[in-house]
Design a protein around this motif. Structure first.
Motif, PDB file in Angstrom:
ATOM      1  N   ALA A  12     -13.737 -12.270  13.404  1.00 46.09           N
ATOM      2  CA  ALA A  12     -14.934 -11.843  14.245  1.00 46.09           C
ATOM      3  C   ALA A  12     -15.920 -11.128  13.670  1.00 46.09           C
ATOM      4  CB  ALA A  12     -14.290 -10.722  15.395  1.00 46.09           C
ATOM      5  N   GLU A  16     -19.678 -12.450  13.206  1.00 43.57           N
ATOM      6  CA  GLU A  16     -21.009 -11.772  13.582  1.00 43.57           C
ATOM      7  C   GLU A  16     -21.774 -11.163  12.173  1.00 43.57           C
ATOM      8  OE1 GLU A  16     -21.830  -8.126  16.671  1.00 43.57           O
ATOM      9  OE2 GLU A  16     -19.738  -8.409  15.955  1.00 43.57           O
ATOM     10  N   THR A  19     -23.894 -14.639  11.454  1.00 42.43           N
ATOM     11  CA  THR A  19     -24.354 -15.386  12.504  1.00 42.43           C
ATOM     12  C   THR A  19     -24.935 -14.446  13.494  1.00 42.43           C
ATOM     13  OG1 THR A  19     -22.647 -15.863  13.903  1.00 42.43           O
ATOM     14  CG2 THR A  19     -23.016 -17.254  12.112  1.00 42.43           C
ATOM     15  N   GLY A  20     -24.645 -13.200  13.716  1.00 46.15           N
ATOM     16  CA  GLY A  20     -24.938 -12.463  14.952  1.00 46.15           C
ATOM     17  C   GLY A  20     -24.017 -12.601  15.976  1.00 46.15           C
ATOM     18  N   GLN A  21     -23.262 -13.751  15.974  1.00 46.24           N
ATOM     19  CA  GLN A  21     -22.425 -14.148  17.248  1.00 46.24           C
ATOM     20  C   GLN A  21     -21.131 -13.357  17.145  1.00 46.24           C
ATOM     21  OE1 GLN A  21     -22.285 -18.325  18.105  1.00 46.24           O
ATOM     22  NE2 GLN A  21     -24.244 -18.863  17.348  1.00 46.24           N
ATOM     23  N   GLN A  22     -20.889 -13.191  18.525  1.00 44.93           N
ATOM     24  CA  GLN A  22     -19.477 -12.457  18.618  1.00 44.93           C
ATOM     25  C   GLN A  22     -18.236 -13.529  18.873  1.00 44.93           C
ATOM     26  OE1 GLN A  22     -20.496  -9.585  21.755  1.00 44.93           O
ATOM     27  NE2 GLN A  22     -20.270  -7.998  20.289  1.00 44.93           N
ATOM     28  N   THR A  24     -16.067 -14.166  20.876  1.00 42.50           N
ATOM     29  CA  THR A  24     -15.605 -14.139  22.649  1.00 42.50           C
ATOM     30  C   THR A  24     -14.213 -14.302  22.781  1.00 42.50           C
ATOM     31  OG1 THR A  24     -16.746 -15.977  23.290  1.00 42.50           O
ATOM     32  CG2 THR A  24     -18.147 -14.197  22.922  1.00 42.50           C
ATOM     33  N   TYR A 220     -23.707 -15.324  23.147  1.00 41.12           N
ATOM     34  CA  TYR A 220     -22.669 -15.056  22.321  1.00 41.12           C
ATOM     35  C   TYR A 220     -23.068 -13.771  21.544  1.00 41.12           C
ATOM     36  CZ  TYR A 220     -20.791 -19.538  23.048  1.00 41.12           C
ATOM     37  OH  TYR A 220     -20.220 -20.711  23.941  1.00 41.12           O
ATOM     38  N   PHE A 221     -24.081 -13.061  21.725  1.00 39.19           N
ATOM     39  CA  PHE A 221     -24.591 -11.902  21.132  1.00 39.19           C
ATOM     40  C   PHE A 221     -24.481 -10.629  21.942  1.00 39.19           C
ATOM     41  CE2 PHE A 221     -28.178 -14.917  19.076  1.00 39.19           C
ATOM     42  CZ  PHE A 221     -27.154 -15.319  18.065  1.00 39.19           C
ATOM     43  N   CYS A 222     -24.376  -9.600  21.182  1.00 38.57           N
ATOM     44  CA  CYS A 222     -23.974  -8.279  21.791  1.00 38.57           C
ATOM     45  C   CYS A 222     -25.555  -7.997  22.400  1.00 38.57           C
ATOM     46  CB  CYS A 222     -23.910  -7.277  20.904  1.00 38.57           C
ATOM     47  SG  CYS A 222     -24.848  -6.747  19.455  1.00 38.57           S
ATOM     48  N   ARG A 225     -28.435  -7.270  19.776  1.00 43.84           N
ATOM     49  CA  ARG A 225     -28.633  -8.544  18.969  1.00 43.84           C
ATOM     50  C   ARG A 225     -29.713  -9.499  19.972  1.00 43.84           C
ATOM     51  NH1 ARG A 225     -28.599  -9.303  13.461  1.00 43.84           N
ATOM     52  NH2 ARG A 225     -26.506  -9.158  12.809  1.00 43.84           N
TER      53      ARG A 225
END
Length: 283
Positions: A12, A16, A19-22, A24, A220-222, A225
């Motif tokens: 994870a 992140e 890519t900045g993506q979490q 999930t 998919y971002f917080c 972000r």
């Protein structure tokens, strides 16, 4: 075999950071499936062994391949058809009138995956050639994954992929069937420029767009972000341009730079930032 919490946290964190993506919960259940090809190619027997190699960093390319495998690249032509109908019926005619003097349009497909979205947009223009005769139209298609960008550039799709969202007439008109798959016509390809790009980097050229599509990516971002991404979109979107998000995404509670267009469902318009207001007041 269950993946340990520590392994999940490392993966994870890597996803992140790159890519900045979490990562999930909807992605965590398919970690082993997603990473199976990476492990098989390198003779890695388990996720724990993969994590060990990542931590040791002996193979500088391993982290890149792991991130590529974890990304969700689900897409198909004219995905959720109604947004494309709205663009063709309402948004583009209004934009065509507003740009009649310049006859130039710039569209950004952010998070384009393997290219079905930008090729769908290109079809909208190509299927109405008289209306767009003499116009300079460029679709910039970007994704953080180099693998999907290369596939998009190639413009070669399987029979299953062209069946998803395309009718027989569109398939025959815009694709040539060859031994290795269905090849996109040059008429569509010439409108699109593919490039690898992270949303949190400087925006791609030309840095001013009439329409931005970023569908099923920001979920998919917080929250922080997402706000950063919205700010970047607002900075490069022309004042009468529009932003299109996925059906499950919204600007509400995420940004003060966009508001919904009351007349075009799904389109968001920019609101001047407080900094811009202050600059205007000083001018």
């Amino acid at each position: 075999m269950a993946i340990s919490d520590s392994s999940s946290r490392i993966l994870a964190g890597l996803l992140e950071a790159r890519t900045g993506q979490q990562l999930t919960m909807s992605r965590r259940w398919r970690i082993e499936t997603a990473l199976s090809s990476v492990m098989r190619e390198r003779g890695i027997a388990s996720i724990d062994e993969l994590i060990t190699q990542l931590v040791m960093n002996k193979d500088p390319n391993l982290a890149d391949h792991v991130v590529e495998a974890l990304l969700n690249n689900e897409t198909y032509f004219f995905r959720d058809r109604s947004p494309f109908d709205m663009i063709a019926r309402d948004f583009l005619p209004a934009l065509r009138e507003a740009r009649a003097d310049k006859k130039r349009l710039r569209i950004w497909s952010a998070g384009c995956s393997t290219g079905q979205e930008p090729y769908s947009l290109a079809m909208i223009f190509a299927e109405d050639p008289l209306k767009w005769a003499g116009w300079d139209i460029e679709i910039v298609a970007t994704d953080v994954s180099n693998h999907v960008i290369e596939k998009g550039k190639q413009g070669v799709f399987t029979h299953f992929e062209v069946q998803r969202g395309l009718g027989i007439q569109q398939t025959i008109r815009w694709f040539d069937e060859k031994d290795d798959g269905w090849h996109v016509s040059d008429a569509l390809r010439k409108m699109i420029r593919f490039e690898q790009h992270n949303l949190f980097e400087a925006p791609p050229r030309p840095q001013t767009f009439d329409l931005i599509l970023c569908r099923n990516v920001l979920l998919y971002f917080c929250s922080e972000r997402r706000g950063e991404a919205f700010a970047k979109f607002a900075d490069v979107l022309d004042e009468d341009g529009g932003l299109l998000l996925g059906a499950g995404e919204t600007v509400i509670g995420q940004t003060d730079r966009f508001a919904a267009d009351r007349n075009m469902r799904g389109i968001y318009r920019t609101i001047a930032s407080p900094e811009a207001d202050r600059r205007a007041a000083r001018a």
